[in-house]
Design a protein around this motif. Structure first.
Motif, PDB file in Angstrom:
ATOM      1  N   TYR A  60       1.629   6.494  -7.167  1.00 54.25           N
ATOM      2  CA  TYR A  60       2.429   5.523  -6.411  1.00 54.25           C
ATOM      3  C   TYR A  60       1.636   4.229  -6.183  1.00 54.25           C
ATOM      4  O   TYR A  60       0.502   4.254  -5.691  1.00 54.25           O
ATOM      5  CB  TYR A  60       2.879   6.122  -5.071  1.00 54.25           C
ATOM      6  CG  TYR A  60       4.079   5.380  -4.529  1.00 54.25           C
ATOM      7  CD1 TYR A  60       5.325   5.531  -5.122  1.00 54.25           C
ATOM      8  CD2 TYR A  60       3.960   4.509  -3.457  1.00 54.25           C
ATOM      9  CE1 TYR A  60       6.433   4.830  -4.658  1.00 54.25           C
ATOM     10  CE2 TYR A  60       5.067   3.806  -2.979  1.00 54.25           C
ATOM     11  CZ  TYR A  60       6.294   3.980  -3.585  1.00 54.25           C
ATOM     12  OH  TYR A  60       7.383   3.286  -3.137  1.00 54.25           O
ATOM     13  N   SER A  67       0.702  -6.937   2.420  1.00 53.59           N
ATOM     14  CA  SER A  67       1.072  -8.263   2.932  1.00 53.59           C
ATOM     15  C   SER A  67       0.622  -8.423   4.381  1.00 53.59           C
ATOM     16  O   SER A  67       0.660  -7.478   5.173  1.00 53.59           O
ATOM     17  CB  SER A  67       2.582  -8.476   2.828  1.00 53.59           C
ATOM     18  OG  SER A  67       3.187  -8.260   4.072  1.00 53.59           O
ATOM     19  N   GLY A 305       4.820 -11.805  -7.296  1.00 53.09           N
ATOM     20  CA  GLY A 305       5.036 -10.521  -6.610  1.00 53.09           C
ATOM     21  C   GLY A 305       5.870  -9.586  -7.466  1.00 53.09           C
ATOM     22  O   GLY A 305       7.085  -9.759  -7.572  1.00 53.09           O
ATOM     23  N   ALA A 306       5.187  -8.629  -8.131  1.00 49.73           N
ATOM     24  CA  ALA A 306       5.911  -7.659  -8.983  1.00 49.73           C
ATOM     25  C   ALA A 306       6.460  -6.551  -8.083  1.00 49.73           C
ATOM     26  O   ALA A 306       5.982  -5.420  -8.076  1.00 49.73           O
ATOM     27  CB  ALA A 306       4.974  -7.086 -10.033  1.00 49.73           C
ATOM     28  N   LEU A 328       2.278 -12.491 -11.224  1.00 41.04           N
ATOM     29  CA  LEU A 328       1.027 -12.469 -10.468  1.00 41.04           C
ATOM     30  C   LEU A 328       1.241 -11.528  -9.290  1.00 41.04           C
ATOM     31  O   LEU A 328       2.290 -11.572  -8.642  1.00 41.04           O
ATOM     32  CB  LEU A 328       0.688 -13.867  -9.924  1.00 41.04           C
ATOM     33  CG  LEU A 328       0.295 -14.924 -10.951  1.00 41.04           C
ATOM     34  CD1 LEU A 328       0.039 -16.256 -10.256  1.00 41.04           C
ATOM     35  CD2 LEU A 328      -0.932 -14.498 -11.758  1.00 41.04           C
ATOM     36  N   THR A 331      -1.749  -6.621  -5.739  1.00 42.31           N
ATOM     37  CA  THR A 331      -2.004  -5.172  -5.633  1.00 42.31           C
ATOM     38  C   THR A 331      -2.836  -4.671  -6.821  1.00 42.31           C
ATOM     39  O   THR A 331      -2.352  -4.698  -7.964  1.00 42.31           O
ATOM     40  CB  THR A 331      -0.657  -4.393  -5.610  1.00 42.31           C
ATOM     41  OG1 THR A 331       0.236  -5.079  -4.736  1.00 42.31           O
ATOM     42  CG2 THR A 331      -0.853  -2.961  -5.174  1.00 42.31           C
ATOM     43  N   ALA A 363       8.835 -11.460  -4.624  1.00 37.73           N
ATOM     44  CA  ALA A 363       8.625 -11.077  -3.212  1.00 37.73           C
ATOM     45  C   ALA A 363       9.311 -12.093  -2.294  1.00 37.73           C
ATOM     46  O   ALA A 363       8.690 -12.633  -1.373  1.00 37.73           O
ATOM     47  CB  ALA A 363       7.134 -10.971  -2.918  1.00 37.73           C
ATOM     48  N   GLU A 369       5.347 -16.412   4.208  1.00 38.12           N
ATOM     49  CA  GLU A 369       3.919 -16.167   3.971  1.00 38.12           C
ATOM     50  C   GLU A 369       3.479 -16.838   2.662  1.00 38.12           C
ATOM     51  O   GLU A 369       2.419 -17.475   2.594  1.00 38.12           O
ATOM     52  CB  GLU A 369       3.687 -14.644   3.905  1.00 38.12           C
ATOM     53  CG  GLU A 369       2.249 -14.257   3.647  1.00 38.12           C
ATOM     54  CD  GLU A 369       2.040 -12.719   3.648  1.00 38.12           C
ATOM     55  OE1 GLU A 369       2.851 -11.986   4.238  1.00 38.12           O
ATOM     56  OE2 GLU A 369       1.041 -12.286   3.049  1.00 38.12           O
ATOM     57  N   ILE A 370       4.315 -16.740   1.650  1.00 35.15           N
ATOM     58  CA  ILE A 370       3.966 -17.290   0.322  1.00 35.15           C
ATOM     59  C   ILE A 370       3.968 -18.822   0.353  1.00 35.15           C
ATOM     60  O   ILE A 370       3.050 -19.468  -0.153  1.00 35.15           O
ATOM     61  CB  ILE A 370       4.933 -16.740  -0.755  1.00 35.15           C
ATOM     62  CG1 ILE A 370       4.682 -15.231  -0.926  1.00 35.15           C
ATOM     63  CG2 ILE A 370       4.766 -17.466  -2.079  1.00 35.15           C
ATOM     64  CD1 ILE A 370       5.711 -14.492  -1.763  1.00 35.15           C
TER      65      ILE A 370
HETATM   66  O1  DWN Z   1      10.771   0.420   0.634  1.00 40.83           O
HETATM   67  C1  DWN Z   1       9.891   0.019  -0.096  1.00 40.83           C
HETATM   68  C2  DWN Z   1       9.175  -1.231   0.259  1.00 40.83           C
HETATM   69  C3  DWN Z   1       8.852  -1.338   1.712  1.00 40.83           C
HETATM   70  O2  DWN Z   1       7.995  -1.368  -0.506  1.00 40.83           O
HETATM   71  C4  DWN Z   1       9.471   0.772  -1.308  1.00 40.83           C
HETATM   72  N1  DWN Z   1      10.538   1.518  -1.821  1.00 40.83           N
HETATM   73  C5  DWN Z   1       8.642   0.065  -2.316  1.00 40.83           C
HETATM   74  C6  DWN Z   1       8.148  -1.290  -1.907  1.00 40.83           C
HETATM   75  O3  DWN Z   1       9.111  -2.226  -2.356  1.00 40.83           O
HETATM   76  P1  DWN Z   1       8.717  -3.707  -2.855  1.00 40.83           P
HETATM   77  O4  DWN Z   1       7.782  -3.636  -3.975  1.00 40.83           O
HETATM   78  O5  DWN Z   1       9.995  -4.403  -3.120  1.00 40.83           O
HETATM   79  O6  DWN Z   1       7.965  -4.220  -1.537  1.00 40.83           O
HETATM   80  P2  DWN Z   1       7.274  -5.546  -1.119  1.00 40.83           P
HETATM   81  O7  DWN Z   1       6.504  -5.211   0.088  1.00 40.83           O
HETATM   82  O8  DWN Z   1       8.267  -6.626  -1.020  1.00 40.83           O
HETATM   83  O9  DWN Z   1       6.240  -5.884  -2.286  1.00 40.83           O
HETATM   84  C7  DWN Z   1       5.518  -7.092  -2.254  1.00 40.83           C
HETATM   85  C8  DWN Z   1       4.730  -7.227  -3.546  1.00 40.83           C
HETATM   86  O10 DWN Z   1       4.362  -8.566  -3.702  1.00 40.83           O
HETATM   87  C9  DWN Z   1       3.431  -6.423  -3.524  1.00 40.83           C
HETATM   88  O11 DWN Z   1       3.158  -5.946  -4.828  1.00 40.83           O
HETATM   89  C10 DWN Z   1       2.392  -7.452  -3.131  1.00 40.83           C
HETATM   90  C11 DWN Z   1       2.949  -8.704  -3.740  1.00 40.83           C
HETATM   91  N2  DWN Z   1       2.575  -9.935  -3.055  1.00 40.83           N
HETATM   92  C12 DWN Z   1       1.751 -10.839  -3.672  1.00 40.83           C
HETATM   93  O12 DWN Z   1       1.337 -10.622  -4.818  1.00 40.83           O
HETATM   94  N3  DWN Z   1       1.401 -11.980  -2.969  1.00 40.83           N
HETATM   95  C13 DWN Z   1       3.034 -10.147  -1.787  1.00 40.83           C
HETATM   96  C14 DWN Z   1       2.692 -11.277  -1.083  1.00 40.83           C
HETATM   97  C15 DWN Z   1       3.208 -11.531   0.298  1.00 40.83           C
HETATM   98  C16 DWN Z   1       1.823 -12.229  -1.713  1.00 40.83           C
HETATM   99  O13 DWN Z   1       1.476 -13.269  -1.128  1.00 40.83           O
END
Ligand code: DWN
Length: 394
Positions: A60, A67, A305-306, A328, A331, A363, A369-370
């Motif tokens: 996982y 974040s 944000g993948a 980009l 994680t 994301a 934040e971004i």
């Molecule tokens: O419910 C779920 C949520 C809470 O988390 C899960 N089923 C799986 C996951 O979903 P997600 O991938 O859509 O969640 P996030 O939290 O929106 O993922 C953010 C992604 O973006 C992370 O991989 C980190 C990345 N990121 C980044 O690269 N730079 C995030 C920020 C804020 C940044 O500045």
């Protein structure tokens, strides 16, 4: 009579956690992503669920602490819970990398987390963690050893568990008579309002309305007494429950207000889901138009944000590496891999390179934040592409 009505078919989708080692994988698993509305419970869900073991395992990738926004939100909530409920015991269902439960050292704190790689992180922090799926059987084993809990918390997890009856029964069974169960999950109200259809993917078996939650949980002995509407994850509800027969429950006015708001939006009625489906199709058409327009000028487009969410948009709109050059992401477990289904490379975030003028907001839920972080990109005229609430450049 219970009637499950299919209102949109979003096509073939991969496992969102299946970040690939190769851009041309063999035998990638796909399932059909269709959404249904249950006319009796008013619950909105995927038509067919994917096996939990395929999704939640030792590979996982998502880290809840990735974040800053979420770190701050969990710290604040932990403080509030301590002040309001003074718990002597707390259980978290879906404890991920411990971003929340770590705040409760010193009391009987316990995590349940089926992804063994994540459970190992909290175990190493000294937090007792059961690396198993939340079931009635597990709840019995836990209370036998640790007794019942003052607080049970679960963020972005209950919407991932298929058997809701068993889930809520197990929660009710694990709660002290005056205990509080707090659930946090994306809000269907916000998803419909913002056409954020990417909240539906393999893991998100359900997106809850307060109406559906009430219909399901009251039958199982839990009563909603408070709701907080949060901005996190693009609009979530934090829902507070107590045991139905607890005669000390004071129910906040916000519960009936939100039920009324949902009724006004039409959450009880198939019509709104047909409109939602229409908006999703329109969103797809307009998003593809934006990508095509930019690519005509041979511009690079990156993904920011993948996210798991973005997998739904990419696969539904067929936005492959033809449109997005690379993603980009911060994680480490995603870096060096390729996005599921669409096979776009994911690179380590080190700022947005100077030759990039367009970035698709995977994301989008962390937009504030971004934007704070990417002032330089914005100042030099860089544009973000988003599909929420409708496809546009920002
Ligand atoms: O419910 C779920 C949520 C809470 O988390 C899960 N089923 C799986 C996951 O979903 P997600 O991938 O859509 O969640 P996030 O939290 O929106 O993922 C953010 C992604 O973006 C992370 O991989 C980190 C990345 N990121 C980044 O690269 N730079 C995030 C920020 C804020 C940044 O500045």
């Amino acid at each position: 009579m219970q009637k499950k009505i299919n209102f949109i078919d979003l096509g073939k989708h991969p496992i969102t956690n299946n970040f690939l080692n190769f851009s041309n994988p063999k035998n990638e698993f796909f399932y059909n992503l269709k959404l249904i509305f249950n006319s009796e419970t008013k619950l909105v869900s995927l038509a067919k669920f994917v096996s939990p073991k395929k999704m939640f395992n030792e590979k996982y990738a998502h880290r809840a602490s990735a974040s800053k926004t979420m770190q701050v939100a969990y710290t604040k909530l932990a403080k509030l819970i301590k002040k309001e409920y003074k718990p002597e015991s707390i259980l978290e269902i879906g404890s991920n990398d411990g971003v929340f439960i770590k705040h409760f050292k010193g009391i009987n704190n316990l995590g349940v987390e089926p992804c063994k790689n994540l459970a190992l992180i909290t175990k190493k922090m000294g937090i007792k963690t059961y690396d198993d799926f939340w079931t009635y059987k597990l709840s019995k084993k836990i209370i036998k050893k640790h007794k019942r809990f003052d607080v049970i918390y679960s963020a972005n997890t209950i919407s991932h568990i298929h058997n809701l009856d068993e889930t809520f029964r197990a929660i009710n069974n694990s709660l002290n008579d005056n205990g509080v169960f707090i659930l946090e999950d994306p809000s269907l109200f916000e998803v419909i309002k913002n056409t954020s259809y990417d909240q539906f993917y393999d893991e998100h078996a359900y997106v809850f309305s307060i109406t559906a939650l009430k219909n399901i949980t009251e039958k199982l002995g839990l009563k909603i007494f408070k709701i907080e509407q949060l901005e996190t994850h693009g609009g979530s509800n934090r829902v507070y429950f107590k045991k139905l027969h607890n005669n000390k429950i004071k129910i906040s006015n916000i519960v009936s207000r939100q039920l009324k708001n949902e009724e006004k939006l039409g959450i009880n009625d198939l019509k709104i889901y047909k409109k939602f489906a229409k908006n999703i199709r329109k969103s797809k058409k307009n998003l593809i138009k934006i990508f095509k327009q930019i690519k005509k000028n041979n511009e690079l487009i990156i993904g920011y944000g993948a996210t798991y969410k973005s997998s739904t948009v990419l696969n539904y709109c067929k936005l492959t590496s033809k449109y997005i050059d690379y993603f980009l992401d911060t994680t480490p477990t995603k870096v060096g891999k390729f996005t599921p289904g669409t096979h776009i490379p994911i690179l380590k975030y080190n700022g947005i390179p100077d030759n990039v003028n367009f970035a698709f907001l995977g994301a989008w839920n962390f937009k504030s934040e971004i934007f704070k972080k990417e002032k330089k990109f914005i100042k030099r005229g860089g544009k973000f592409i988003t599909h929420v609430p409708y496809p546009k450049l920002i």
